[in-house]
Design a protein around this motif. Structure first.
Motif, PDB file in Angstrom:
ATOM      1  N   LEU A  99     -11.314   5.004  -5.646  1.00  0.00           N
ATOM      2  CA  LEU A  99     -12.346   4.778  -6.657  1.00  0.00           C
ATOM      3  C   LEU A  99     -12.164   3.458  -7.402  1.00  0.00           C
ATOM      4  O   LEU A  99     -13.132   2.728  -7.636  1.00  0.00           O
ATOM      5  CB  LEU A  99     -12.343   5.932  -7.651  1.00  0.00           C
ATOM      6  N   TYR A 100     -10.914   3.130  -7.770  1.00  0.00           N
ATOM      7  CA  TYR A 100     -10.662   1.957  -8.608  1.00  0.00           C
ATOM      8  C   TYR A 100     -10.014   0.790  -7.864  1.00  0.00           C
ATOM      9  O   TYR A 100      -9.943  -0.315  -8.395  1.00  0.00           O
ATOM     10  CB  TYR A 100      -9.738   2.331  -9.776  1.00  0.00           C
ATOM     11  N   ASN A 101      -9.467   1.041  -6.691  1.00  0.00           N
ATOM     12  CA  ASN A 101      -8.648   0.057  -5.976  1.00  0.00           C
ATOM     13  C   ASN A 101      -7.291  -0.123  -6.662  1.00  0.00           C
ATOM     14  O   ASN A 101      -6.682  -1.195  -6.609  1.00  0.00           O
ATOM     15  CB  ASN A 101      -9.356  -1.287  -5.841  1.00  0.00           C
ATOM     16  N   GLY A 102      -6.844   0.941  -7.308  1.00  0.00           N
ATOM     17  CA  GLY A 102      -5.542   0.925  -7.955  1.00  0.00           C
ATOM     18  C   GLY A 102      -5.172   2.321  -8.414  1.00  0.00           C
ATOM     19  O   GLY A 102      -6.002   3.230  -8.414  1.00  0.00           O
ATOM     20  N   TYR A 103      -3.914   2.508  -8.791  1.00  0.00           N
ATOM     21  CA  TYR A 103      -3.472   3.792  -9.336  1.00  0.00           C
ATOM     22  C   TYR A 103      -2.302   3.557 -10.278  1.00  0.00           C
ATOM     23  O   TYR A 103      -1.707   2.466 -10.303  1.00  0.00           O
ATOM     24  CB  TYR A 103      -3.092   4.775  -8.228  1.00  0.00           C
ATOM     25  N   SER A 104      -1.966   4.573 -11.076  1.00  0.00           N
ATOM     26  CA  SER A 104      -0.858   4.428 -12.021  1.00  0.00           C
ATOM     27  C   SER A 104      -0.049   5.716 -12.086  1.00  0.00           C
ATOM     28  O   SER A 104      -0.592   6.812 -11.915  1.00  0.00           O
ATOM     29  CB  SER A 104      -1.377   4.062 -13.414  1.00  0.00           C
ATOM     30  N   PRO A 109      -4.196   9.130 -14.903  1.00  0.00           N
ATOM     31  CA  PRO A 109      -5.510   8.649 -14.490  1.00  0.00           C
ATOM     32  C   PRO A 109      -5.666   7.153 -14.755  1.00  0.00           C
ATOM     33  O   PRO A 109      -5.381   6.680 -15.863  1.00  0.00           O
ATOM     34  CB  PRO A 109      -6.479   9.475 -15.348  1.00  0.00           C
ATOM     35  N   PHE A 110      -6.106   6.436 -13.759  1.00  0.00           N
ATOM     36  CA  PHE A 110      -6.173   4.978 -13.826  1.00  0.00           C
ATOM     37  C   PHE A 110      -7.084   4.501 -14.951  1.00  0.00           C
ATOM     38  O   PHE A 110      -6.863   3.438 -15.542  1.00  0.00           O
ATOM     39  CB  PHE A 110      -6.674   4.439 -12.479  1.00  0.00           C
ATOM     40  N   ASP A 111      -8.122   5.277 -15.278  1.00  0.00           N
ATOM     41  CA  ASP A 111      -9.080   4.851 -16.308  1.00  0.00           C
ATOM     42  C   ASP A 111      -8.481   4.887 -17.704  1.00  0.00           C
ATOM     43  O   ASP A 111      -9.065   4.325 -18.640  1.00  0.00           O
ATOM     44  CB  ASP A 111     -10.325   5.733 -16.261  1.00  0.00           C
ATOM     45  N   LYS A 112      -7.327   5.515 -17.868  1.00  0.00           N
ATOM     46  CA  LYS A 112      -6.736   5.661 -19.197  1.00  0.00           C
ATOM     47  C   LYS A 112      -5.690   4.580 -19.501  1.00  0.00           C
ATOM     48  O   LYS A 112      -5.072   4.600 -20.579  1.00  0.00           O
ATOM     49  CB  LYS A 112      -6.115   7.050 -19.349  1.00  0.00           C
ATOM     50  N   VAL A 146      -0.277  -0.038 -10.029  1.00  0.00           N
ATOM     51  CA  VAL A 146      -0.451  -0.625  -8.699  1.00  0.00           C
ATOM     52  C   VAL A 146      -1.925  -0.944  -8.474  1.00  0.00           C
ATOM     53  O   VAL A 146      -2.792  -0.115  -8.760  1.00  0.00           O
ATOM     54  CB  VAL A 146       0.027   0.341  -7.598  1.00  0.00           C
ATOM     55  N   PHE A 147      -2.211  -2.138  -7.985  1.00  0.00           N
ATOM     56  CA  PHE A 147      -3.586  -2.463  -7.618  1.00  0.00           C
ATOM     57  C   PHE A 147      -3.586  -3.560  -6.564  1.00  0.00           C
ATOM     58  O   PHE A 147      -2.619  -4.311  -6.420  1.00  0.00           O
ATOM     59  CB  PHE A 147      -4.410  -2.892  -8.842  1.00  0.00           C
ATOM     60  N   ASP A 148      -4.693  -3.648  -5.856  1.00  0.00           N
ATOM     61  CA  ASP A 148      -4.842  -4.668  -4.830  1.00  0.00           C
ATOM     62  C   ASP A 148      -5.284  -5.986  -5.451  1.00  0.00           C
ATOM     63  O   ASP A 148      -6.029  -6.011  -6.433  1.00  0.00           O
ATOM     64  CB  ASP A 148      -5.869  -4.231  -3.775  1.00  0.00           C
ATOM     65  N   LYS A 160      -5.247   1.607   3.435  1.00  0.00           N
ATOM     66  CA  LYS A 160      -5.103   2.167   2.088  1.00  0.00           C
ATOM     67  C   LYS A 160      -3.915   3.127   2.031  1.00  0.00           C
ATOM     68  O   LYS A 160      -3.133   3.118   1.070  1.00  0.00           O
ATOM     69  CB  LYS A 160      -6.389   2.893   1.666  1.00  0.00           C
ATOM     70  N   ARG A 161      -3.795   3.957   3.047  1.00  0.00           N
ATOM     71  CA  ARG A 161      -2.683   4.903   3.098  1.00  0.00           C
ATOM     72  C   ARG A 161      -1.344   4.163   3.114  1.00  0.00           C
ATOM     73  O   ARG A 161      -0.387   4.560   2.424  1.00  0.00           O
ATOM     74  CB  ARG A 161      -2.823   5.788   4.330  1.00  0.00           C
ATOM     75  N   LYS A 162      -1.271   3.087   3.888  1.00  0.00           N
ATOM     76  CA  LYS A 162      -0.030   2.312   3.991  1.00  0.00           C
ATOM     77  C   LYS A 162       0.370   1.734   2.641  1.00  0.00           C
ATOM     78  O   LYS A 162       1.544   1.775   2.258  1.00  0.00           O
ATOM     79  CB  LYS A 162      -0.203   1.202   5.019  1.00  0.00           C
ATOM     80  N   LYS A 163      -0.605   1.199   1.890  1.00  0.00           N
ATOM     81  CA  LYS A 163      -0.309   0.625   0.579  1.00  0.00           C
ATOM     82  C   LYS A 163       0.227   1.698  -0.373  1.00  0.00           C
ATOM     83  O   LYS A 163       1.217   1.479  -1.094  1.00  0.00           O
ATOM     84  CB  LYS A 163      -1.572  -0.018  -0.001  1.00  0.00           C
ATOM     85  N   ILE A 164      -0.396   2.854  -0.369  1.00  0.00           N
ATOM     86  CA  ILE A 164       0.038   3.935  -1.262  1.00  0.00           C
ATOM     87  C   ILE A 164       1.437   4.426  -0.890  1.00  0.00           C
ATOM     88  O   ILE A 164       2.307   4.586  -1.760  1.00  0.00           O
ATOM     89  CB  ILE A 164      -0.965   5.104  -1.224  1.00  0.00           C
ATOM     90  N   LEU A 165       1.660   4.673   0.395  1.00  0.00           N
ATOM     91  CA  LEU A 165       2.960   5.212   0.818  1.00  0.00           C
ATOM     92  C   LEU A 165       4.086   4.212   0.572  1.00  0.00           C
ATOM     93  O   LEU A 165       5.195   4.603   0.191  1.00  0.00           O
ATOM     94  CB  LEU A 165       2.897   5.598   2.303  1.00  0.00           C
ATOM     95  N   ASN A 166       3.814   2.933   0.775  1.00  0.00           N
ATOM     96  CA  ASN A 166       4.862   1.927   0.546  1.00  0.00           C
ATOM     97  C   ASN A 166       5.249   1.850  -0.920  1.00  0.00           C
ATOM     98  O   ASN A 166       6.433   1.774  -1.268  1.00  0.00           O
ATOM     99  CB  ASN A 166       4.389   0.559   1.035  1.00  0.00           C
ATOM    100  N   THR A 167       4.245   1.860  -1.811  1.00  0.00           N
ATOM    101  CA  THR A 167       4.542   1.733  -3.235  1.00  0.00           C
ATOM    102  C   THR A 167       5.122   3.024  -3.808  1.00  0.00           C
ATOM    103  O   THR A 167       6.066   2.993  -4.607  1.00  0.00           O
ATOM    104  CB  THR A 167       3.268   1.336  -4.008  1.00  0.00           C
ATOM    105  N   MET A 168       4.574   4.174  -3.404  1.00  0.00           N
ATOM    106  CA  MET A 168       5.148   5.437  -3.857  1.00  0.00           C
ATOM    107  C   MET A 168       6.545   5.638  -3.279  1.00  0.00           C
ATOM    108  O   MET A 168       7.431   6.198  -3.949  1.00  0.00           O
ATOM    109  CB  MET A 168       4.245   6.609  -3.462  1.00  0.00           C
TER     110      MET A 168
END
Length: 377
Positions: free
Chosen positions: A100-105, A124-127, A178-180, A333-341
């Motif tokens: 949704l945002y191209n990022g997460y926290s 939640p990224f929006d917060k 984390v964001f792109d 997208k999955r690769k970016k999430i798994l690498n950072t997590m």
């Protein structure tokens, strides 16, 4: 009020619709955090679009579901915080935020001896809002508020950005943000579908338009004119309410007028021409095409939308589209999430390589002679 020359007999109002503008990322004097779009509420705008456009909502969910697959292999059921949440639960929320945002926290909390992370929570990224960059281009603080629309009741609270060295005392609770990369932006991302936001807004507005047309059946399809004089304002309002209650709305469809009048004073009812059906069909096709293009979904069949194509069967088109979708949208997208997590999990004592079990897509095609089942891994 004169019956012959009433004031404000006719009142015509127009509505102004602001065109979407790219969010401005800027510093505000007296604020320690960077503003994220108009009124600092761009993430909330993305939530509104997600909630009001059916096509966009379905596309976002399809991508997030694809990223999550069947969950993380071997470790998905591991509890990773004091609330008893599993890694898969956090991963599912992160997948949706990232789409949704191209990022997460995440909120990570270090142990008292500062040697490892003991809690990992999804935030939640929006917060979250970013602090200002220092001279070296680093962001050292992030700010959390449960409601950025009302900072008086929900003041922004600073947290240390993720650091495995500065993690003592108040800095033990940190924000991992984390964001792109987006060209021209340093502290916030833009969603990958940013170029189609106007079409997403249009999709939501078209739905509201048709809903209002159905609920208000008299407007703007008819012009009713009484030719027996001009009533008072109260009388006009009463006549309007009676007509609205009697004939407006889907439940009153098919009713008829019955009127009595003297010659020359007959009530007239004139239809108001509206756009033809072809216009809305073309508009819907345009909206659908542009939203799917922005999400890089090559076939509407992936979302359960049937369409004409040059394939010999829907199964062939779904298979080709799904393979392309998995390779070009889901896997990056999955690769970016798994690498950072994965990096965060290593500080929590999980020195493992994270893998996801992809979804298995089963397609059944029926012919006159047999039923064939195709499975795509």
């Amino acid at each position: 009020m004169s019956r012959n020359l009433p004031e404000s007999l006719y009142s015509i109002k127009g509505s102004n619709f602001d065109a979407f503008e790219l969010p401005q990322i800027k510093e505000i004097r007296g604020k320690e955090y960077m503003y994220y779009g108009k009124k600092n509420l761009f993430p909330q705008k993305l939530i509104e679009l997600y909630d009001t456009s059916a096509m966009h909502h379905t596309s976002i969910n399809a991508i997030a579901d694809g990223i999550f697959g069947e969950g993380i292999k071997n470790f998905g059921d591991e509890f990773i915080n004091s609330k008893g949440e599993t890694l898969d639960e956090i991963f599912a929320r992160v997948s949706l935020d990232y789409t949704l945002y191209n990022g997460y926290s995440l909120n990570v909390i270090w142990s008292k001896d500062k040697t490892k992370i003991v809690d990992i929570f999804h935030i939640p990224f929006d917060k979250i809002r970013s602090g200002k960059m220092d001279e070296e281009g680093n962001v050292n603080e992030y700010y959390y508020s449960s409601d950025w629309k009302d900072l008086r009741k929900n003041p922004a609270v600073p947290y240390r950005s993720f650091s495995n060295t500065d993690n003592k005392g108040d800095n033990a609770s940190q924000i991992f943000y984390v964001f792109d990369y987006t060209p021209g932006l340093d502290v916030y991302p833009l969603p990958t579908y940013i170029a189609s936001i106007s079409d997403i807004e249009l999709d939501a507005r078209v739905s509201v338009f048709h809903n209002q047309n159905l609920a208000n059946g008299l407007s703007p399809s008819l012009f009713i004119n009484f030719r027996n004089g001009i009533p008072t304002e109260d009388e006009r309002n009463q006549i309007y309410r009676e007509l609205e209650n009697t004939f407006s709305g889907e439940s009153n469809a098919g009713k008829f007028f019955l009127g009595f009048s003297r010659p020359g004073e007959e009530m007239t009812v004139e239809p108001i021409d509206s756009a033809n059906d072809d216009y809305y069909v073309v508009l819907d096709q345009r909206i659908t095409s542009r939203i799917l293009t922005a999400h890089r979904i090559t076939s509407p069949l992936l979302l359960g939308i049937n369409n004409g194509s040059g394939f010999s069967s829907n199964a062939d088109e779904i298979k080709t589209a799904y393979i392309h979708f998995e390779a070009t949208v889901i896997e990056p997208k999955r690769k970016k999430i798994l690498n950072t997590m994965g990096m965060i999990l290593k500080f929590a004592g999980y020195n493992v390589s994270l893998e996801v079990e992809p979804k298995t897509l089963t397609i059944e095609t029926t012919t006159t002679q047999e039923t064939e089942t195709k499975t795509i891994d």
